[in-house]
Design a protein around this motif. Structure first.
Motif, PDB file in Angstrom:
ATOM      1  N   ASP A  70      34.885  33.480 -19.168  1.00  0.00           N
ATOM      2  CA  ASP A  70      33.870  33.352 -18.139  1.00  0.00           C
ATOM      3  C   ASP A  70      34.089  33.137 -16.492  1.00  0.00           C
ATOM      4  O   ASP A  70      33.454  33.744 -15.922  1.00  0.00           O
ATOM      5  N   MET A  71      35.498  32.618 -16.339  1.00  0.00           N
ATOM      6  CA  MET A  71      36.036  32.557 -15.076  1.00  0.00           C
ATOM      7  C   MET A  71      35.946  34.052 -14.485  1.00  0.00           C
ATOM      8  O   MET A  71      35.455  34.189 -13.260  1.00  0.00           O
ATOM      9  N   LEU A  72      36.357  35.072 -15.079  1.00  0.00           N
ATOM     10  CA  LEU A  72      36.447  36.277 -14.624  1.00  0.00           C
ATOM     11  C   LEU A  72      35.056  37.007 -14.325  1.00  0.00           C
ATOM     12  O   LEU A  72      34.986  37.441 -13.377  1.00  0.00           O
ATOM     13  N   LEU A  73      34.271  36.648 -15.302  1.00  0.00           N
ATOM     14  CA  LEU A  73      32.692  37.168 -15.188  1.00  0.00           C
ATOM     15  C   LEU A  73      32.092  36.685 -14.063  1.00  0.00           C
ATOM     16  O   LEU A  73      31.353  37.097 -13.320  1.00  0.00           O
ATOM     17  N   HIS A  74      32.407  35.227 -13.533  1.00  0.00           N
ATOM     18  CA  HIS A  74      31.893  34.603 -12.618  1.00  0.00           C
ATOM     19  C   HIS A  74      32.469  35.175 -11.380  1.00  0.00           C
ATOM     20  O   HIS A  74      31.614  35.145 -10.056  1.00  0.00           O
ATOM     21  N   LEU A  75      33.406  35.853 -11.330  1.00  0.00           N
ATOM     22  CA  LEU A  75      34.025  36.334 -10.156  1.00  0.00           C
ATOM     23  C   LEU A  75      33.935  37.813  -9.710  1.00  0.00           C
ATOM     24  O   LEU A  75      34.519  38.492  -8.768  1.00  0.00           O
ATOM     25  N   ILE A  76      33.417  38.436 -10.667  1.00  0.00           N
ATOM     26  CA  ILE A  76      33.237  39.966 -10.488  1.00  0.00           C
ATOM     27  C   ILE A  76      32.587  40.298  -9.114  1.00  0.00           C
ATOM     28  O   ILE A  76      33.058  41.290  -8.476  1.00  0.00           O
ATOM     29  N   ALA A  77      31.444  39.677  -8.652  1.00  0.00           N
ATOM     30  CA  ALA A  77      30.901  39.912  -7.496  1.00  0.00           C
ATOM     31  C   ALA A  77      31.927  39.859  -6.291  1.00  0.00           C
ATOM     32  O   ALA A  77      31.612  40.546  -5.266  1.00  0.00           O
ATOM     33  N   VAL A  78      32.828  39.069  -6.413  1.00  0.00           N
ATOM     34  CA  VAL A  78      33.515  38.846  -5.367  1.00  0.00           C
ATOM     35  C   VAL A  78      35.086  39.368  -5.570  1.00  0.00           C
ATOM     36  O   VAL A  78      36.128  38.556  -5.206  1.00  0.00           O
ATOM     37  N   TRP A  79      35.344  40.153  -6.643  1.00  0.00           N
ATOM     38  CA  TRP A  79      36.857  40.741  -6.896  1.00  0.00           C
ATOM     39  C   TRP A  79      37.537  40.860  -5.857  1.00  0.00           C
ATOM     40  O   TRP A  79      38.903  40.619  -6.314  1.00  0.00           O
ATOM     41  N   ARG A  80      37.395  41.474  -4.801  1.00  0.00           N
ATOM     42  CA  ARG A  80      38.147  41.665  -3.578  1.00  0.00           C
ATOM     43  C   ARG A  80      39.028  40.281  -3.114  1.00  0.00           C
ATOM     44  O   ARG A  80      40.049  40.192  -2.617  1.00  0.00           O
ATOM     45  N   GLU A  81      38.134  39.187  -3.289  1.00  0.00           N
ATOM     46  CA  GLU A  81      38.474  37.946  -2.768  1.00  0.00           C
ATOM     47  C   GLU A  81      39.467  36.860  -3.980  1.00  0.00           C
ATOM     48  O   GLU A  81      39.531  35.937  -3.501  1.00  0.00           O
ATOM     49  N   THR A  82      39.868  37.506  -4.723  1.00  0.00           N
ATOM     50  CA  THR A  82      40.402  36.719  -5.693  1.00  0.00           C
ATOM     51  C   THR A  82      41.409  37.545  -6.237  1.00  0.00           C
ATOM     52  O   THR A  82      41.697  38.701  -6.340  1.00  0.00           O
ATOM     53  N   SER A  83      42.721  36.767  -6.861  1.00  0.00           N
ATOM     54  CA  SER A  83      43.690  37.540  -7.427  1.00  0.00           C
ATOM     55  C   SER A  83      43.520  37.470  -9.031  1.00  0.00           C
ATOM     56  O   SER A  83      44.660  37.844  -9.919  1.00  0.00           O
ATOM     57  N   ALA A  84      42.492  37.027  -9.445  1.00  0.00           N
ATOM     58  CA  ALA A  84      42.117  37.064 -10.993  1.00  0.00           C
ATOM     59  C   ALA A  84      42.156  38.465 -11.720  1.00  0.00           C
ATOM     60  O   ALA A  84      42.191  38.312 -12.982  1.00  0.00           O
ATOM     61  N   PHE A  85      41.991  39.559 -11.012  1.00  0.00           N
ATOM     62  CA  PHE A  85      41.945  40.814 -11.478  1.00  0.00           C
ATOM     63  C   PHE A  85      43.179  41.681 -11.409  1.00  0.00           C
ATOM     64  O   PHE A  85      43.873  41.295 -10.518  1.00  0.00           O
ATOM     65  N   THR A  86      43.457  42.154 -12.423  1.00  0.00           N
ATOM     66  CA  THR A  86      44.709  43.120 -12.364  1.00  0.00           C
ATOM     67  C   THR A  86      44.472  44.534 -11.654  1.00  0.00           C
ATOM     68  O   THR A  86      43.654  44.727 -11.113  1.00  0.00           O
ATOM     69  N   ALA A  87      45.653  45.121 -11.431  1.00  0.00           N
ATOM     70  CA  ALA A  87      45.669  46.286 -10.578  1.00  0.00           C
ATOM     71  C   ALA A  87      44.587  47.249 -11.292  1.00  0.00           C
ATOM     72  O   ALA A  87      43.566  47.973 -10.455  1.00  0.00           O
ATOM     73  N   ARG A  88      44.823  47.372 -12.407  1.00  0.00           N
ATOM     74  CA  ARG A  88      43.817  48.028 -13.156  1.00  0.00           C
ATOM     75  C   ARG A  88      42.346  47.700 -13.026  1.00  0.00           C
ATOM     76  O   ARG A  88      41.461  48.824 -12.787  1.00  0.00           O
ATOM     77  N   ASP A  89      42.024  46.472 -13.201  1.00  0.00           N
ATOM     78  CA  ASP A  89      40.701  45.982 -12.804  1.00  0.00           C
ATOM     79  C   ASP A  89      40.410  46.293 -11.437  1.00  0.00           C
ATOM     80  O   ASP A  89      38.958  47.132 -11.337  1.00  0.00           O
ATOM     81  N   ARG A  90      41.107  46.320 -10.525  1.00  0.00           N
ATOM     82  CA  ARG A  90      40.777  46.341  -9.308  1.00  0.00           C
ATOM     83  C   ARG A  90      40.271  47.715  -8.935  1.00  0.00           C
ATOM     84  O   ARG A  90      39.315  48.161  -8.182  1.00  0.00           O
ATOM     85  N   ALA A  91      41.257  48.592  -9.657  1.00  0.00           N
ATOM     86  CA  ALA A  91      41.021  50.017  -9.294  1.00  0.00           C
ATOM     87  C   ALA A  91      39.776  50.516  -9.933  1.00  0.00           C
ATOM     88  O   ALA A  91      38.943  51.555  -9.427  1.00  0.00           O
TER      89      ALA A  91
END
Length: 148
Positions: A70-91
């Motif tokens: 859930d934490m990841l899903l809550h942060l999708i809209a602000v993905w650039r502002e968190t380190s919760a996403f991997t390099a693949r996620d970010r790309a």
């Protein structure tokens, strides 16, 4: 959908051949994308950008059923502002944003280069098809006023 309560039309009923073709294409695209995590993230992000409440709701539920936290899903809209996403996620998220916001500019070479650094050519092609497909679903759902 901006608070609309009444469905405008039922495209599944009025154009069943189009709906069936969309489902078949969706199945083919899903089979080409083995990384369901990235598919979930990009579908949710594109749906957020497009303002499709129906699709955001549906794809968040699917992502939860597939075990995305859930934490990841809550942060999708602000993905650039968190380190919760991997390099693949970010790309993948950057690629989803650039393909969804085509009216803003050309397809970003930097976003393509970032995607290509993380994904094979086949993976980029499959992810691109998935992002294009969710944009089509978003436009159908928004124009029809599908209820959440």
């Amino acid at each position: 959908m901006k608070g609309h309560a009444t469905m405008r039309f039922n495209f599944t009923k009025e154009t069943p051949q189009v709906y069936d073709a969309m489902l078949a294409l969706n199945t083919a695209i899903s089979q080409a994308n083995p990384d369901s995590r990235l598919v979930h993230l990009t579908k949710i992000r594109a749906s957020q950008i497009n303002g499709c409440a129906y699709c955001v709701n549906m794809h968040v539920k699917e992502a939860q059923q597939d075990g995305l936290p859930d934490m990841l899903l809550h942060l999708i809209a602000v993905w650039r502002e968190t380190s919760a996403f991997t390099a693949r996620d970010r790309a993948a998220l950057a690629w989803a944003e650039t393909l969804t916001r085509l009216e803003d500019s050309e397809v970003s070479q930097a976003d393509f280069d970032a995607a290509r650094a993380e994904f094979s050519e086949q993976e980029v092609a499959a992810l691109t098809a998935s992002i294009a497909m969710i944009n089509l679903w978003n436009r159908m759902a928004i124009s029809a006023h599908l209820p959440v």
